[in-house]
Design an enzyme around this catalytic site. Structure first.
Site, PDB file in Angstrom:
ATOM      1  N   LYS A   1      -6.978   5.992   2.006  1.00 40.94           N
ATOM      2  CA  LYS A   1      -5.030   5.721   1.016  1.00 40.94           C
ATOM      3  C   LYS A   1      -3.724   6.517   1.476  1.00 40.94           C
ATOM      4  CE  LYS A   1      -2.579   4.932  -2.834  1.00 40.94           C
ATOM      5  NZ  LYS A   1      -3.128   4.446  -4.534  1.00 40.94           N
TER       6      LYS A   1
ATOM      7  N   LYS B   1      -5.903   1.076   3.293  1.00 43.83           N
ATOM      8  CA  LYS B   1      -4.132   1.243   2.911  1.00 43.83           C
ATOM      9  C   LYS B   1      -2.985   1.373   2.999  1.00 43.83           C
ATOM     10  CE  LYS B   1      -2.317   1.028  -1.985  1.00 43.83           C
ATOM     11  NZ  LYS B   1      -2.367   1.572  -3.276  1.00 43.83           N
TER      12      LYS B   1
HETATM   13  C1  PBG Z   1      -1.183   3.783  -7.582  1.00 48.92           C
HETATM   14  C2  PBG Z   1      -1.267   2.210  -6.795  1.00 48.92           C
HETATM   15  C3  PBG Z   1      -0.139   2.005  -5.568  1.00 48.92           C
HETATM   16  C4  PBG Z   1      -0.370   0.888  -5.273  1.00 48.92           C
HETATM   17  C5  PBG Z   1      -1.634   0.626  -5.406  1.00 48.92           C
HETATM   18  N1  PBG Z   1      -2.460   1.338  -6.719  1.00 48.92           N
HETATM   19  C6  PBG Z   1       1.352   3.246  -5.793  1.00 48.92           C
HETATM   20  C7  PBG Z   1       0.662   4.612  -5.505  1.00 48.92           C
HETATM   21  O1  PBG Z   1      -0.313   5.455  -4.879  1.00 48.92           O
HETATM   22  O2  PBG Z   1       1.957   4.866  -5.885  1.00 48.92           O
HETATM   23  C8  PBG Z   1       0.678   0.485  -4.247  1.00 48.92           C
HETATM   24  C9  PBG Z   1       0.543  -0.602  -3.723  1.00 48.92           C
HETATM   25  C10 PBG Z   1       1.060  -1.448  -3.570  1.00 48.92           C
HETATM   26  O3  PBG Z   1       2.010  -0.765  -2.723  1.00 48.92           O
HETATM   27  O4  PBG Z   1       1.011  -2.682  -3.160  1.00 48.92           O
HETATM   28  N2  PBG Z   1      -2.254   4.590  -8.091  1.00 48.92           N
END
Ligand code: PBG
Length: 323
Positions: free
Chosen positions: A193, A246
């Site tokens: 991520k 991601k």
């Molecule tokens: C946080 C989380 C995020 C997303 C999913 N879980 C955002 C972040 O890390 O700040 C993002 C998903 C998206 O942008 O569609 N635990």
């Protein structure tokens, strides 16, 4: 003479020669849950996506199941009054998110439900870990995540989704689940991520913007690819059932590398910003949003993703059904 165009000459040969087929089986639909009843609101930057209260999310899941969507990732919208430094609400059995997860699995046992297991929606600091002196603590946060994972598993969900991108999450959660009789509950690991600007609309939807700084000490540097392999190796060895990359579109090379190296499914998260870009350009008349949506999803699949988290799930499933 070799003429590749012969295999593109008619719709029939194009269909026959097609290497990748996108189906509704590939989709996981992320849904935003809010407390209350008869509540529905649209985040300004995600047209067509709604924060829904339990009664409406149940209806939405029912409609999606009818379209053939099988997977749902449910994210809670947590009011500021419930947030604190230690995300205490996240494992309170009376908290609306946990109660709704239980209701969802009771009504639709056939739906595959994935949770979000991270502190940020519940944290008054807007970060994914305990914050001390401006630092995001790694090991000290594990106990909270363990309690959160157990509370979520207790609702009957299928998969826990550790999404904070810190160290030892998968192994710690796998152990605690196994020790407490949840060996059948899976782990969808947010393995690679990235610290991405594409999460902007999601943070607006959940009101989870970090109160200071950014997430670069835990989420990955977009410049790195070998590091994703290290993260994947650790998560694989710690017992992850699925490895996720991601965002998706700017990271197709990472999806391809993971898929080639590990013999477990790879998921891609087509994130909020990727959704909003296509929607915004479509509204302006600059792009055909349906066609760009389908091309993006197909490309994510082609790169090697076995499953795709996407806000387009319902719209794409409707299109695939009418094809
Ligand atoms: C946080 C989380 C995020 C997303 C999913 N879980 C955002 C972040 O890390 O700040 C993002 C998903 C998206 O942008 O569609 N635990």
């Amino acid at each position: 003479m070799r003429r590749p165009r012969r295999n593109r000459a008619s719709a029939a040969i194009r269909d026959l020669a097609e290497e990748t087929t996108l189906t509704t089986n590939d989709f996981i639909f992320p849904l935003f849950l809010i407390e209350g009843i008869h509540r529905k609101s649209e985040p300004a930057s995600m047209p067509g996506i709604f924060r829904l209260s339990e009664d409406l999310i149940l209806k939405e899941i029912e409609a999606c199941l009818k379209l053939g969507i099988k997977g749902f990732a449910i994210f809670p919208v947590v009011a500021a009054a419930y947030k604190d430094k230690y995300a205490s609400e996240s494992y309170d059995p009376e908290f609306f998110y946990l109660k709704s997860l239980k209701r969802i699995k009771k009504e639709f046992p056939e739906a595959l439900v994935i949770t979000d297991t991270a502190m940020d929606p519940y944290s008054s600091d807007g970060h994914d870990g305990i914050v001390e002196g401006g630092k995001i603590l790694n090991d000290e946060t594990l106990n909270i995540l363990g309690q959160m994972a157990l509370a979520q598993a207790g609702t009957g969900v299928d998969m826990i989704g550790p999404s904070d991108m810190m160290d030892f999450r998968v192994g710690y959660i796998r152990n605690i689940l196994d020790e407490n009789g949840f060996s059948d509950t899976g782990i969808m690991s947010y393995t690679a991520k990235y610290a991405s600007a594409f999460y902007g609309p999601f943070r607006e939807a959940l009101d989870s913007i970090p109160k200071f700084g950014d997430k670069k000490t835990y989420q990955m540097n977009p410049a790195n690819s070998d590091e994703a392999m290290l993260e994947a190796e650790l998560d694989f060895n710690e017992g992850a059932d699925v490895l996720m990359v991601k965002p998706a579109l700017a990271y197709l090379d990472i999806i391809q590398r993971l898929k080639g190296a590990f013999n477990i499914p790879v998921a891609a998260y087509n994130v909020s910003g990727e959704y909003s870009m296509i929607k915004a350009a479509g509204e302006k008349g600059w792009l055909d949003s349906e066609k760009t949506m389908m091309e993006s999803l197909l490309s994510i699949k082609r790169s090697g993703a076995d499953m795709i988290f996407t806000y387009f799930a319902k719209e794409a499933a409707q299109l695939l059904k009418n094809q």
